[in-house]
Design an enzyme around this catalytic site. Structure first.
Site, mmCIF file in Angstrom:
data_model
loop_
_atom_site.group_PDB
_atom_site.id
_atom_site.type_symbol
_atom_site.label_atom_id
_atom_site.label_comp_id
_atom_site.label_asym_id
_atom_site.label_seq_id
_atom_site.Cartn_x
_atom_site.Cartn_y
_atom_site.Cartn_z
ATOM 1 C CG HIS A 112 12.511 -36.613 -28.831
ATOM 2 N ND1 HIS A 112 12.638 -37.908 -29.302
ATOM 3 C CD2 HIS A 112 12.856 -36.642 -27.527
ATOM 4 C CE1 HIS A 112 13.029 -38.695 -28.290
ATOM 5 N NE2 HIS A 112 13.170 -37.940 -27.204
ATOM 6 C CE LYS A 121 0.508 -7.376 -14.542
ATOM 7 N NZ LYS A 121 1.720 -8.209 -14.638
ATOM 8 C CD GLU A 172 5.721 -11.412 -21.225
ATOM 9 O OE1 GLU A 172 4.569 -11.012 -21.428
ATOM 10 O OE2 GLU A 172 6.059 -11.961 -20.164
ATOM 11 C CE LYS A 175 7.800 -13.263 -18.148
ATOM 12 N NZ LYS A 175 6.635 -13.386 -17.362
ATOM 13 N NE ARG A 199 4.040 1.923 -1.628
ATOM 14 C CZ ARG A 199 5.190 1.298 -1.463
ATOM 15 N NH1 ARG A 199 6.194 1.549 -2.263
ATOM 16 N NH2 ARG A 199 5.342 0.414 -0.503
ATOM 17 C CG ASN A 219 2.939 -0.611 3.054
ATOM 18 O OD1 ASN A 219 2.382 -1.603 2.602
ATOM 19 N ND2 ASN A 219 4.160 -0.242 2.683
ATOM 20 N N GLY A 220 1.462 -2.954 5.264
ATOM 21 C CA GLY A 220 2.082 -4.155 5.813
ATOM 22 C C GLY A 220 1.029 -5.097 6.362
ATOM 23 C CD GLU A 224 7.460 -17.090 -16.495
ATOM 24 O OE1 GLU A 224 6.547 -17.610 -17.176
ATOM 25 O OE2 GLU A 224 7.459 -15.878 -16.209
ATOM 26 C CB CYS A 262 -0.861 0.043 1.250
ATOM 27 S SG CYS A 262 -1.894 -1.407 1.465
ATOM 28 C CD1 TRP A 310 -1.850 -5.642 -2.904
ATOM 29 C CD2 TRP A 310 -2.717 -4.676 -4.700
ATOM 30 N NE1 TRP A 310 -1.991 -6.594 -3.861
ATOM 31 C CE2 TRP A 310 -2.518 -6.042 -4.969
ATOM 32 C CE3 TRP A 310 -3.264 -3.858 -5.696
ATOM 33 C CZ2 TRP A 310 -2.845 -6.609 -6.197
ATOM 34 C CZ3 TRP A 310 -3.580 -4.426 -6.915
ATOM 35 C CH2 TRP A 310 -3.373 -5.779 -7.153
HETATM 36 O O1 M6R Z 1 -3.635 -12.644 -14.491
HETATM 37 P P1 M6R Z 1 -3.220 -14.047 -14.885
HETATM 38 O O2 M6R Z 1 -2.195 -14.592 -14.001
HETATM 39 O O3 M6R Z 1 -4.393 -14.948 -15.015
HETATM 40 O O4 M6R Z 1 -2.611 -13.856 -16.336
HETATM 41 C C1 M6R Z 1 -2.284 -14.968 -17.112
HETATM 42 C C2 M6R Z 1 -1.375 -14.579 -18.268
HETATM 43 O O5 M6R Z 1 -2.046 -13.709 -19.130
HETATM 44 C C3 M6R Z 1 -0.100 -13.895 -17.759
HETATM 45 O O6 M6R Z 1 0.563 -14.714 -16.839
HETATM 46 C C4 M6R Z 1 0.851 -13.589 -18.919
HETATM 47 O O7 M6R Z 1 1.314 -14.752 -19.495
HETATM 48 C C5 M6R Z 1 2.001 -12.757 -18.363
HETATM 49 N N1 M6R Z 1 1.683 -11.363 -18.397
HETATM 50 C C6 M6R Z 1 3.269 -12.986 -19.059
HETATM 51 O O8 M6R Z 1 4.322 -12.300 -18.450
#
Ligand code: M6R
Length: 604
Positions: free
Chosen positions: A502, A599, A486, A483, A27, A98-99, A479, A2, A72
């Protein structure tokens, strides 16, 4: 996470708090509020973004002392009642926090027994009630807050005002607090952006300090004695300050991981008994009768689920699988009464995950959500919810939420494993102790960022990037590739290392760096055989390797992973986050808002 702010000076506190809250909104933004203080304490607060608070604020005020909060949620849904500031019943003591106060249940019960009544579901509300009692016994506001602090367990930064008492009293323990020293007043805040337009002269109180801010300035007490805390000048412009001095939110969030993880595990680990407390109560008979746990998730959350499924199979003696939510059908002859479906979603709003969950519910399965977002759609639709408490994540690329998801799911594996009698207390203690060590291990990786930046410079021009790993290293390989692709727009693929021969091996050349996970829990010796295969095709190899793995003679560059048992692969992922970030940054990409992505993906 927060944001808190406080001001005492000669200017109009309302405008200063309003402006400060806008600068701290990154925040947390599910509710906001302020308390303006003079002879009375006037509290204004609202659920929702700051614009909702604007609707209830007075147009002007003569107060020159005030505190504010942007929230938050961690305890209690985002509602008007749960918004800060919180007050005692008479409303003459107000607190922003906050905490997490870990012993609030106990304190609340004690206060209720003495006749106090509560208006919110938050942990924070115990504080104004405790301060009230101390003030009634004749203490000054500084002494009252000091006495209350002795009773609190957990992490906090607090700002307290009380009618008829001069100024604001603040304190911290494990949560950020900075003071701003201007000509016309003194500020307290969670972060410099709250007041950087007024002053760049700042000081940082230490844990346990109690600070009294008055018109004369700030007086800091440590163990009851007045102490000096150095005032320094920060060299930030307002925009950079919002990102805490980092160039991008993504990098800031990568660096926030140790703190986010401390919040994730706070109050949830009992290392003596070997138990995890996730504030859920799944009946033991139900857990004992379970045949399967199915995770449904997308993207990064799916990778966290893959990691978790392996931990659950190992520790809870239950079949566990991670399903891509958009492909999910509740079928295969499963018994709905013996299948727990767990939706993993940081936003709690991902359409594909929600529709998979609804399928499971229609079939009659019990459901659980693991999410970062209180009050999100997923929390309203499931039987039980566990929050990962990572704080808001602004960058589109999920970083700290992945780490906190896996940590939370590791706690879930202890909880389910112990309830089912499948996990020994010794194994539980070991995993819990690794979880305790996780923030520190992540910090050790962050401290080696320069090594990663230099490697990114060396390899950024690769034609493509391959990420490999086995067992717990396999989801991390997926992952890592997600990362990198993207945010850098480079071609990157991740797969279980055994799959190389394979098919993907055909793509491996001297221009395709390979990043390998070589940690405990990832069958590193077998992966080293795959490393040899790609090396003999001329590919440069970076190995994220724990000390117990003799990687040096096989790879071109070793990123050292601190020893941490089954969580080493999670720590290795932090190297992949940093590598991806620096490759993308070198290429000048739009890191926080990569092209074509959002997002929260609320369409199916
Ligand atoms: O909000 P969510 O965790 O459900 O989102 C799922 C994916 O859209 C999300 O993890 C996406 O792959 C990431 N932004 C990638 O970094």
């Amino acid at each position: 996470m927060c944001g808190i702010i406080g001001y005492v000076g000669s200017e109009d506190a309302l405008s200063i708090i309003r402006e400060g809250l806008a600068n701290l909104e990154y925040r947390g933004y599910d509710s906001a509020g302020t308390a303006l203080c003079g002879e009375t304490v006037d509290v204004y607060k609202r659920k929702g973004e700051l614009s909702a608070l604007e609707g209830v604020l007075p147009s002007s005020s003569t107060a020159t002392t005030g505190i504010g909060h942007t929230r938050w949620s961690t305890h209690g849904e985002p509602t008007d009642a749960n918004a800060h500031p919180h007050t005692n019943e008479s409303g003459d003591v107000a607190v922003v926090h906050n905490g997490i106060i870990e012993n609030y249940d106990e304190l609340k019960a004690e206060l209720e027994a003495r006749g106090h009544t509560f208006a919110s579901e938050t942990d924070t509300e115990v504080v104004p009630h405790l301060v009230e009692e101390e003030l009634e016994s004749g203490r000054s506001l500084v002494d009252a807050v000091s006495a209350v602090v002795d009773r609190l367990a957990g992490s906090y930064a607090l700002g307290v005002v009380a009618a008829g008492h001069e100024g604001v009293v603040a304190t911290r323990n494990g949560n950020p607090l900075v003071l701003g020293h201007a000509e016309d007043g003194t500020f307290l805040a969670s972060d410099v952006p709250a007041f950087v337009e007024h002053t760049r002269r700042v000081s940082y109180p230490e844990d346990g300090d109690v600070i009294h801010i008055t018109r004369e300035g700030a007086t800091v007490y440590a163990d009851g004695e007045e102490v000096d805390r150095e005032v320094i000048e920060v060299d930030w412009d307002a925009e950079a300050a919002e990102k805490g001095g980092y160039e991008h939110y993504m990098l800031k969030e990568i660096h926030e991981q140790p703190r986010a993880l401390r919040q994730t595990i706070s109050g949830r680990i009992d290392e003596v008994q070997g138990e995890a407390d996730l504030e859920i109560d799944l009946p033991t008979e139900y857990l004992n009768s379970l045949e399967e746990i199915q995770f449904v998730a997308c993207g990064t959350s799916y990778h966290a689920a893959l990691y978790a499924a392996k931990l659950l199979e190992e520790y809870a003696d239950v079949r566990a699988s991670a399903e891509i939510a958009s492909e999910y059908e509740f079928d295969g002859g499963r018994d709905p009464w013996r299948t727990l479906v767990v939706a993993v979603t940081q936003s709690g709003e991902t359409a594909d995950t929600l529709s998979a969950l609804r399928r499971a519910k229609r079939a009659g399965a019990r459901t659980l959500a693991v999410t970062n977002t209180l009050g999100s759609t997923v929390t309203r639709e499931v039987d039980d919810t566990v929050f990962i408490r990572a704080g808001p994540e602004i960058g589109v690329a999920a970083t700290k939420t992945f780490c906190s998801q896996v940590a939370t799911l590791a706690l879930l594996s202890v909880y389910v494993g112990r309830e089912r009698g499948a996990m020994s207390s010794g194994d539980a203690r070991e995993l819990l102790s690794d979880l305790r060590g996780l923030p520190g291990a992540v910090q050790q990786v962050l401290d080696r960022e320069e090594q990663v930046r230099v490697a990114a410079e060396e390899y950024a021009d690769g034609d493509a990037f391959f990420f490999i790993g086995r067992r717990l290293g396999a989801p991390v390989a997926l992952e890592g590739a997600l990362k990198l692709k993207e945010i850098s727009y480079d071609h990157a693929e991740g797969f279980p290392a055994g799959e190389l021969k394979h098919g993907p091996l055909a793509l491996v050349t001297s221009e395709t760096p390979v990043l390998a996970v070589l940690t405990e829990g990832s069958n590193a010796d077998e992966t080293l055989n795959n490393v040899k295969e790609v090396e003999s095709r001329g590919a440069p190899v970076i190995g994220c390797a724990s000390l117990s793995v003799d990687a040096e003679k096989y790879v071109d560059e070793v990123f050292e992973v601190p020893e941490l048992g089954e969580l080493e692969s999670l720590v290795a992922n932090v190297y992949f986050q940093l590598f991806s970030y620096h490759v993308a940054n070198l290429k000048g990409r739009s890191i926080d808002k990569p092209r074509n992505l959002a997002k929260s993906v609320t369409v199916g």
